[in-house]
Design a protein around this motif. Structure first.
Motif, mmCIF file in Angstrom:
data_model
loop_
_atom_site.group_PDB
_atom_site.id
_atom_site.type_symbol
_atom_site.label_atom_id
_atom_site.label_comp_id
_atom_site.label_asym_id
_atom_site.label_seq_id
_atom_site.Cartn_x
_atom_site.Cartn_y
_atom_site.Cartn_z
ATOM 1 N N PRO A 183 1.443 4.623 -13.458
ATOM 2 C CA PRO A 183 2.402 4.128 -12.455
ATOM 3 C C PRO A 183 1.733 3.336 -11.335
ATOM 4 N N VAL A 184 0.538 3.771 -10.905
ATOM 5 C CA VAL A 184 -0.175 3.025 -9.869
ATOM 6 C C VAL A 184 -0.569 1.643 -10.384
ATOM 7 N N ALA A 185 -1.065 1.586 -11.635
ATOM 8 C CA ALA A 185 -1.439 0.293 -12.217
ATOM 9 C C ALA A 185 -0.222 -0.622 -12.354
ATOM 10 N N ALA A 186 0.932 -0.044 -12.692
ATOM 11 C CA ALA A 186 2.147 -0.852 -12.805
ATOM 12 C C ALA A 186 2.540 -1.438 -11.449
ATOM 13 N N GLU A 187 2.391 -0.648 -10.386
ATOM 14 C CA GLU A 187 2.720 -1.146 -9.048
ATOM 15 C C GLU A 187 1.739 -2.234 -8.629
ATOM 16 N N LEU A 188 0.466 -2.057 -8.950
ATOM 17 C CA LEU A 188 -0.524 -3.088 -8.646
ATOM 18 C C LEU A 188 -0.247 -4.367 -9.429
ATOM 19 N N LEU A 189 0.215 -4.226 -10.667
ATOM 20 C CA LEU A 189 0.567 -5.403 -11.466
ATOM 21 C C LEU A 189 1.751 -6.135 -10.844
ATOM 22 N N ARG A 190 2.734 -5.388 -10.361
ATOM 23 C CA ARG A 190 3.873 -6.015 -9.672
ATOM 24 C C ARG A 190 3.392 -6.797 -8.450
ATOM 25 N N TYR A 191 2.455 -6.191 -7.709
ATOM 26 C CA TYR A 191 1.938 -6.882 -6.530
ATOM 27 C C TYR A 191 1.240 -8.183 -6.925
ATOM 28 N N ARG A 192 0.427 -8.145 -7.985
ATOM 29 C CA ARG A 192 -0.282 -9.349 -8.408
ATOM 30 C C ARG A 192 0.698 -10.431 -8.850
ATOM 31 N N GLU A 193 1.757 -10.027 -9.554
ATOM 32 C CA GLU A 193 2.740 -11.010 -10.007
ATOM 33 C C GLU A 193 3.446 -11.668 -8.826
ATOM 34 N N VAL A 194 3.872 -10.853 -7.863
ATOM 35 C CA VAL A 194 4.569 -11.409 -6.695
ATOM 36 C C VAL A 194 3.600 -12.239 -5.857
ATOM 37 N N ARG A 195 2.350 -11.785 -5.770
ATOM 38 C CA ARG A 195 1.360 -12.526 -4.994
ATOM 39 C C ARG A 195 1.105 -13.891 -5.628
ATOM 40 N N GLY A 198 0.817 -1.203 0.000
ATOM 41 C CA GLY A 198 0.000 0.000 0.000
ATOM 42 C C GLY A 198 0.852 1.255 0.000
ATOM 43 N N GLN A 199 1.938 1.227 0.780
ATOM 44 C CA GLN A 199 2.847 2.375 0.798
ATOM 45 C C GLN A 199 3.516 2.550 -0.559
ATOM 46 N N ALA A 200 3.881 1.449 -1.209
ATOM 47 C CA ALA A 200 4.511 1.543 -2.530
ATOM 48 C C ALA A 200 3.557 2.145 -3.552
ATOM 49 N N VAL A 201 2.272 1.779 -3.483
ATOM 50 C CA VAL A 201 1.286 2.330 -4.408
ATOM 51 C C VAL A 201 1.102 3.826 -4.174
ATOM 52 N N ARG A 202 1.009 4.221 -2.914
ATOM 53 C CA ARG A 202 0.858 5.653 -2.608
ATOM 54 C C ARG A 202 2.076 6.449 -3.072
ATOM 55 N N GLU A 203 3.260 5.883 -2.890
ATOM 56 C CA GLU A 203 4.465 6.577 -3.341
ATOM 57 C C GLU A 203 4.507 6.673 -4.860
ATOM 58 N N ALA A 204 4.028 5.640 -5.551
ATOM 59 C CA ALA A 204 3.982 5.692 -7.018
ATOM 60 C C ALA A 204 3.057 6.811 -7.478
ATOM 61 N N ALA A 205 1.910 6.964 -6.807
ATOM 62 C CA ALA A 205 0.990 8.051 -7.160
ATOM 63 C C ALA A 205 1.620 9.407 -6.884
ATOM 64 N N THR A 206 2.323 9.538 -5.764
ATOM 65 C CA THR A 206 2.941 10.820 -5.418
ATOM 66 C C THR A 206 4.057 11.172 -6.396
ATOM 67 N N ARG A 207 4.877 10.181 -6.749
ATOM 68 C CA ARG A 207 5.943 10.451 -7.712
ATOM 69 C C ARG A 207 5.367 10.849 -9.067
ATOM 70 N N GLY A 208 4.317 10.152 -9.491
ATOM 71 C CA GLY A 208 3.725 10.474 -10.780
ATOM 72 C C GLY A 208 3.082 11.838 -10.814
ATOM 73 N N ALA A 209 2.663 12.341 -9.639
ATOM 74 C CA ALA A 209 1.986 13.636 -9.590
ATOM 75 C C ALA A 209 2.954 14.807 -9.669
ATOM 76 N N GLU A 210 4.255 14.551 -9.614
ATOM 77 C CA GLU A 210 5.222 15.646 -9.729
ATOM 78 C C GLU A 210 5.119 16.265 -11.132
ATOM 79 N N GLY A 211 4.823 17.534 -11.171
ATOM 80 C CA GLY A 211 4.668 18.236 -12.441
ATOM 81 C C GLY A 211 3.265 18.175 -13.004
ATOM 82 N N LEU A 212 2.357 17.456 -12.345
ATOM 83 C CA LEU A 212 0.982 17.373 -12.846
ATOM 84 C C LEU A 212 0.270 18.717 -12.794
ATOM 85 N N PRO A 213 0.373 19.498 -11.706
ATOM 86 C CA PRO A 213 -0.296 20.808 -11.713
ATOM 87 C C PRO A 213 0.190 21.709 -12.850
#
Length: 510
Positions: A484-496, A343-358
């Motif tokens: 980026p969030v979807a990519a992190e979720l895909l990584r989780y599904r693969e490892v799971r 969950g922390q990795a997903v939140r960090e992926a969203a935060t990193r992706g939001a850099e420059g969004l505004p």
């Protein structure tokens, strides 16, 4: 755990390493000596008696196994063979451990270290300490999954009168069942529970036969590795297994797109485009006199001191806060139900992706996509470079022609009346008056009809402008945050999925 399993599999498969563990005074060293047929381990009243692991090997070739256990050569023994027709115990390596409840911390450390490496364990309990909380909570309960490589013997039954031994043995079975340890009774796999007396030899023969059959199967090491894999999977389950279906729902995606559209001002842009289209229709189809008045007002506005409207800093800050809130909300929605680390990795992926969004959304607001309300933006007075006019429908030229005809009627009627006044033409007030009246009434009627007809196209044009800007903002948010969030979720599904394979669980309902 896999490293330790590989290390064990590289060593002798002919040998089975069995540790004898127990509490102070349980008689495990006496049992060790009784199985070996010769006093190899020191016994006595002073506690603790056994201060270091002692090994006894019934078959040659176990040096590598004993080196792995860290048992030095001076602590290695050989048993007395062929006594009284005893079971041969071919391949057995027996290890006498220090007391697990010893007052010396280094003794307990040795017990824990060796127990993690041996193939099987013989737990020796006595009538006084068989229910000891330390034994059950620290060792038996955590090792419940290792029941198939576990022996539990009730020693010193010679001290129990009458049927007391059976009562204590039944209570011991009850405690083991509460610990989650399966009992190997009625042909089912599980722990072997036996009563015996190491001092008198009662029941020792049954234990020797059980150990002989156990070592002859040569499956203890594989069973222990399998149990260790299961235990490791259980410990890792909170990291890899979620308690519910996880992922980013369509509702969360739509809410994220709505928040970004609100931040970029898509609704306001659509309204501006609709007003611009309506003004264009009124300007094209309005009377010349009204357009002349608007031109005069525009000239007065140019001569008056005024500054171009600048968005207030508060509005910019509010829009940025809306974007940040949207990113946090979609990150939390995607992380809901995930294990803490993921969950922390997903939140960090969203935060990193939001850099420059505004900034990217600000650029969209200043330069909307082609056709997304450029004319409206131009009419609203914002600085949109290269703004184009809104598209005109096919009936505009006809309306302009009719409006021009009404104007011509007014001019011709007026000139006719003027000519009659100065005497150029004979007097005839009816026809020119009717011409002027038709032009004066017909012009506003044409303008009103065009305004009514323009409402539908103007609304559609505004909605299209809003949709284009909304889609552009959603695409920007999708590329920077959702992907980026979807990519992190895909990584989780693969490892799971890999975790499920290792754990041997069914993916159904998990």
């Amino acid at each position: 755990m896999l490293d330790e399993a590989s290390a064990r599999r590289r060593l002798s498969a002919r040998h089975t390493v069995v540790a004898i563990a127990g509490a102070t005074g349980s008689g495990k060293s006496t049992l060790f000596n009784s199985l070996a047929g010769v006093p190899l381990s020191e016994t006595g009243l002073r506690r603790p008696t056994t201060s270091a692991p002692i090994a006894c090997s019934w078959t040659d070739g176990a040096a590598g196994l004993l080196d792995r256990l860290g048992i030095p050569g001076r602590q290695r023994r050989r048993p007395l063979q062929g006594q009284h027709g005893d079971a041969p115990l071919e391949g057995l390596v027996l290890v006498d451990l220090p007391d697990h409840d010893s007052a010396a911390p280094e003794h307990r450390e040795q017990v824990d270290r060796v127990l993690a490496l041996v193939d099987a364990v013989v737990w020796v309990v006595d009538p006084e300490k068989y229910a000891d909380a330390m034994l059950h909570e620290r060792y038996l309960r955590p090792m419940a999954g290792h029941a198939e490589v576990m022996f539990v013997v009730l020693n010193q039954v010679d001290r129990l009168p009458g049927d007391a031994a059976e009562q204590v043995l039944d209570d011991l079975r009850r405690l083991l069942d509460e610990d989650g340890i399966a009992l190997g009774e009625h042909g089912e796999p599980g722990a072997t529970v036996l009563p015996l007396s190491a001092l008198t030899g009662e029941g020792v023969g049954e234990l020797r036969e059980a150990l002989d059959q156990f070592t002859a199967e040569r499956t203890a090491a594989a069973r222990r590795i399998g149990a260790d894999v299961d235990a490791a999977a259980d410990r890792l389950r909170p990291v890899y297994a979620a308690g519910r279906q996880v992922g980013l729902s369509e509702a969360a995606r739509e809410e994220f797109a709505d928040r970004l559209a609100d931040a970029v001002g898509a609704a306001a842009a659509g309204q501006a485009a609709e007003r611009a289209w309506s003004r264009g229709a009124n300007k094209a189809c309005g009377t010349p006199w009204l357009r002349l008045w608007r031109w005069y007002e525009a000239q007065r506005a140019l001569t008056s001191p005024a500054t171009a409207p600048v968005p207030p800093a508060e509005e910019e800050a509010t829009a940025r806060q809306r974007v940040e809130h949207a990113v946090r909300a979609v990150g939390e929605a995607a992380a809901t139900g995930l294990p803490v680390a993921w969950g922390q990795a997903v939140r960090e992926a969203a935060t990193r992706g939001a850099e420059g969004l505004p900034e990217a959304l600000d650029a969209l607001a200043v330069n909307p996509p082609q056709g997304a309300g450029h004319g409206g933006a131009a009419q609203e007075g914002t600085a949109h470079g290269g703004a184009t006019r809104p598209p005109r429908p096919g009936w505009w030229p006809v309306a302009v022609l009719v409006q021009a005809s009404m104007t011509i009627l007014q001019i011709l009627g007026g000139l006719w009346l003027l000519a009659q006044i100065i005497g150029v033409v004979p007097p005839n007030l009816g026809v020119p008056a009717l011409m002027m009246l038709a032009g004066i009434v017909g012009g506003p009627c044409v303008e009103w009809a065009c305004r009514f007809a323009a409402k539908g196209p103007a609304r559609r044009y505004g909605q299209d402008a809003e949709r284009r800007l909304r889609d552009a903002a959603a695409a920007c948010g999708r590329a920077r945050v959702l992907d980026p969030v979807a990519a992190e979720l895909l990584r989780y599904r693969e490892v799971r999925e890999q975790y499920v394979r290792v754990a041997g669980f069914s993916t159904t309902g998990r």
